[in-house]
Design an enzyme around this catalytic site. Structure first.
Site, PDB file in Angstrom:
ATOM      1  N   ASP A 175      61.118  26.750  41.242  1.00  0.00           N
ATOM      2  CA  ASP A 175      59.965  26.923  40.792  1.00  0.00           C
ATOM      3  C   ASP A 175      58.452  26.037  41.473  1.00  0.00           C
ATOM      4  O   ASP A 175      57.399  26.851  41.985  1.00  0.00           O
ATOM      5  CB  ASP A 175      59.735  26.535  39.868  1.00  0.00           C
ATOM      6  CG  ASP A 175      61.180  26.969  38.696  1.00  0.00           C
ATOM      7  OD1 ASP A 175      61.686  28.640  38.401  1.00  0.00           O
ATOM      8  OD2 ASP A 175      62.007  26.685  38.733  1.00  0.00           O
ATOM      9  N   HIS A 197      62.649  25.947  33.202  1.00  0.00           N
ATOM     10  CA  HIS A 197      63.444  26.910  34.414  1.00  0.00           C
ATOM     11  C   HIS A 197      63.445  28.233  34.226  1.00  0.00           C
ATOM     12  O   HIS A 197      64.574  28.265  34.024  1.00  0.00           O
ATOM     13  CB  HIS A 197      64.411  26.427  35.313  1.00  0.00           C
ATOM     14  CG  HIS A 197      64.962  27.963  36.617  1.00  0.00           C
ATOM     15  ND1 HIS A 197      63.900  27.078  37.591  1.00  0.00           N
ATOM     16  CD2 HIS A 197      66.266  28.092  37.004  1.00  0.00           C
ATOM     17  CE1 HIS A 197      64.780  28.407  38.447  1.00  0.00           C
ATOM     18  NE2 HIS A 197      65.776  28.564  37.351  1.00  0.00           N
TER      19      HIS A 197
HETATM   20  P1  NAI Z   1      78.543  31.628  42.259  1.00  0.00           P
HETATM   21  O1  NAI Z   1      78.629  32.004  41.106  1.00  0.00           O
HETATM   22  O2  NAI Z   1      78.919  31.290  43.739  1.00  0.00           O
HETATM   23  O3  NAI Z   1      78.797  29.588  41.988  1.00  0.00           O
HETATM   24  C1  NAI Z   1      79.193  29.178  40.794  1.00  0.00           C
HETATM   25  C2  NAI Z   1      80.892  28.153  41.091  1.00  0.00           C
HETATM   26  O4  NAI Z   1      81.168  27.622  39.827  1.00  0.00           O
HETATM   27  C3  NAI Z   1      82.034  29.551  41.610  1.00  0.00           C
HETATM   28  O5  NAI Z   1      82.642  28.695  42.251  1.00  0.00           O
HETATM   29  C4  NAI Z   1      83.049  29.177  39.794  1.00  0.00           C
HETATM   30  O6  NAI Z   1      83.941  28.700  40.411  1.00  0.00           O
HETATM   31  C5  NAI Z   1      82.471  27.124  39.429  1.00  0.00           C
HETATM   32  N1  NAI Z   1      82.414  26.841  38.173  1.00  0.00           N
HETATM   33  C6  NAI Z   1      81.841  27.373  37.470  1.00  0.00           C
HETATM   34  N2  NAI Z   1      82.678  26.850  35.942  1.00  0.00           N
HETATM   35  C7  NAI Z   1      82.492  25.792  36.690  1.00  0.00           C
HETATM   36  C8  NAI Z   1      82.612  24.717  35.613  1.00  0.00           C
HETATM   37  N3  NAI Z   1      82.931  24.571  34.493  1.00  0.00           N
HETATM   38  N4  NAI Z   1      83.129  23.491  36.724  1.00  0.00           N
HETATM   39  C9  NAI Z   1      83.030  23.836  37.875  1.00  0.00           C
HETATM   40  N5  NAI Z   1      82.951  24.820  38.704  1.00  0.00           N
HETATM   41  C10 NAI Z   1      82.554  25.813  37.842  1.00  0.00           C
HETATM   42  O7  NAI Z   1      76.899  31.013  41.745  1.00  0.00           O
HETATM   43  P2  NAI Z   1      75.276  29.985  42.388  1.00  0.00           P
HETATM   44  O8  NAI Z   1      74.866  31.207  42.894  1.00  0.00           O
HETATM   45  O9  NAI Z   1      76.422  29.095  43.553  1.00  0.00           O
HETATM   46  O10 NAI Z   1      74.674  29.643  41.028  1.00  0.00           O
HETATM   47  C11 NAI Z   1      75.894  28.419  40.258  1.00  0.00           C
HETATM   48  C12 NAI Z   1      74.100  28.422  39.395  1.00  0.00           C
HETATM   49  O11 NAI Z   1      73.249  27.959  39.542  1.00  0.00           O
HETATM   50  C13 NAI Z   1      74.637  29.775  38.624  1.00  0.00           C
HETATM   51  O12 NAI Z   1      74.328  29.471  37.227  1.00  0.00           O
HETATM   52  C14 NAI Z   1      72.969  29.937  38.464  1.00  0.00           C
HETATM   53  O13 NAI Z   1      72.292  30.322  37.839  1.00  0.00           O
HETATM   54  C15 NAI Z   1      71.855  28.564  38.878  1.00  0.00           C
HETATM   55  N6  NAI Z   1      71.110  28.417  39.508  1.00  0.00           N
HETATM   56  C16 NAI Z   1      70.031  27.680  39.251  1.00  0.00           C
HETATM   57  C17 NAI Z   1      68.214  27.881  39.805  1.00  0.00           C
HETATM   58  C18 NAI Z   1      67.549  26.905  39.645  1.00  0.00           C
HETATM   59  O14 NAI Z   1      65.975  26.729  39.604  1.00  0.00           O
HETATM   60  N7  NAI Z   1      67.729  26.069  37.850  1.00  0.00           N
HETATM   61  C19 NAI Z   1      68.559  28.707  41.057  1.00  0.00           C
HETATM   62  C20 NAI Z   1      69.638  29.565  41.369  1.00  0.00           C
HETATM   63  C21 NAI Z   1      70.846  29.410  41.018  1.00  0.00           C
END
Ligand code: NAI
Length: 327
Positions: free
Chosen positions: A161, A189
């Site tokens: 952000d 966030h």
């Molecule tokens: P993605 O779905 O591509 O990857 C997430 C990975 O985490 C998957 O490979 C899944 O198998 C794994 N996973 C799920 N639960 C797990 C657990 N308990 N232990 C270990 N691994 C686990 O998602 P992406 O795009 O990589 O995003 C990840 C997170 O980041 C999402 O929650 C998204 O909303 C968040 N995010 C946060 C932002 C921020 O500014 N704080 C910005 C963009 C995304």
């Protein structure tokens, strides 16, 4: 040469993981002289672990001189062993028909388990960054599940952000982002975050006076920054990943190596600053030095800003109250 440090990353086979791991291994997060051991956590399901094996093959094929070791885990109790840094990226996304309460509950389970594991096995000085959404509340849950670690070891990512706000201001004023100092993002966030350029300077001049347009602030700037995540999903079909990974690198690098007096935004547990209740994981302007962050205190809050802060705080209190019984 320096002794390697241990960096745990959860959700390592996901899209943020893919944009993040190579930069950590190349030294962009902790410095070009700091070897790292990656401790990668994925869900204990074959598809996720197979994808993680692929990412690890690619990491190998980069032959990074600073990559001193690499491990795959499906249990946080082994993934977080002795870890110095933990980037908690994996989270449960909202599925079809899933209510907000279900989402909070599913993530509460994940971050309770991960907080307990950090409490049991991580370095006592571990620096934890929660990226997985809802990031502030997930960080709060992990912190509350780790009573033997200092609350200040736990942070949430507001840096994306912050960086989005800086770029919008740079575009509006026609100046480079590097010229912008003293920007702050308050709160959650989420679209309720309050990006605040009242104290910001650009090449030493006041950003507020340079822009001199409160309607732009209220009607263009804040909605653009607040809804940027949704705009990227609409355009790309998937959520921001490279920019999220970049913000995670910025957050950890600045926390570990210092900001040299400059402000950055981190989600950190309140100690009552600005009337935010203790322990609420809130975006604040901070400076970092010697591996510690410090909230910038004593800034005047005008009526408009107070209303924005109250709104994002109310959302966070609602999330906190919704998970209270699950802790
Ligand atoms: P993605 O779905 O591509 O990857 C997430 C990975 O985490 C998957 O490979 C899944 O198998 C794994 N996973 C799920 N639960 C797990 C657990 N308990 N232990 C270990 N691994 C686990 O998602 P992406 O795009 O990589 O995003 C990840 C997170 O980041 C999402 O929650 C998204 O909303 C968040 N995010 C946060 C932002 C921020 O500014 N704080 C910005 C963009 C995304």
């Amino acid at each position: 040469s320096k002794k390697p440090v241990r960096v745990a990353v959860t959700g390592a086979a996901g899209q943020i993981g893919y944009a993040l791991l190579f930069r950590i291994a190349s030294g962009e997060m902790l410095g070009k002289d700091q070897p790292v051991i990656l401790q990668l956590l994925e869900l204990p399901i074959e598809k996720a672990l197979e994808a993680l094996r692929g990412v690890m093959m690619e990491l190998e094929d980069c032959a990074f001189p600073l990559l001193a070791g690499m491990e795959a885990h499906s249990d946080p109790m082994t993934a977080f062993k002795d870890t110095d840094y933990a980037l908690l990226v994996g989270a449960r996304p909202r599925g079809p028909g899933m209510e907000r309460a279900d989402l909070l509950a599913a993530n509460a389970q994940i971050f309770t388990a991960q907080g307990k594991a950090l409490n049991a096995v991580a370095s006592r000085d571990v620096k934890v960054l929660v990226v997985g959404n809802p990031a502030n509340t997930n960080a709060y849950i992990a912190m509350k599940s780790a009573p033997d670690l200092k609350p200040g070891n736990f942070t949430a990512m507001l840096r994306l952000d912050h960086n989005r706000a800086a770029s919008q201001i740079a575009a509006k004023t026609g100046k480079p982002v590097s010229a912008i100092k003293k920007l702050a993002v308050w709160g959650n966030h989420s679209p309720t975050m309050y990006a605040d350029y009242r104290f910001a300077t650009i090449d030493g001049a006041s950003v507020k006076d340079t822009i001199n347009d409160q309607a732009w602030n209220k009607d263009v700037f804040l909605p653009t920054v607040g809804k940027r995540g949704a705009a990227i999903i609409a355009a790309r079909g998937v959520s921001s990943a490279a920019s999220a990974a970049n913000a995670a690198i910025d957050h950890m690098r600045d926390w570990a190596l210092g900001t040299h007096g400059e402000w950055v935004t981190m989600g950190v547990p309140s100690n009552g600053e600005y009337g935010i209740p203790k322990d609420v994981m809130f975006g604040f302007p901070v400076t970092c030095e010697n591996g510690e962050y410090k909230i910038v205190e004593g800034l005047p809050i005008d009526e408009f800003s107070q209303a924005c802060i109250d709104k994002t705080l109310a959302e966070l209190i609602g999330e906190r109250d919704a998970v209270q019984d699950l802790l």
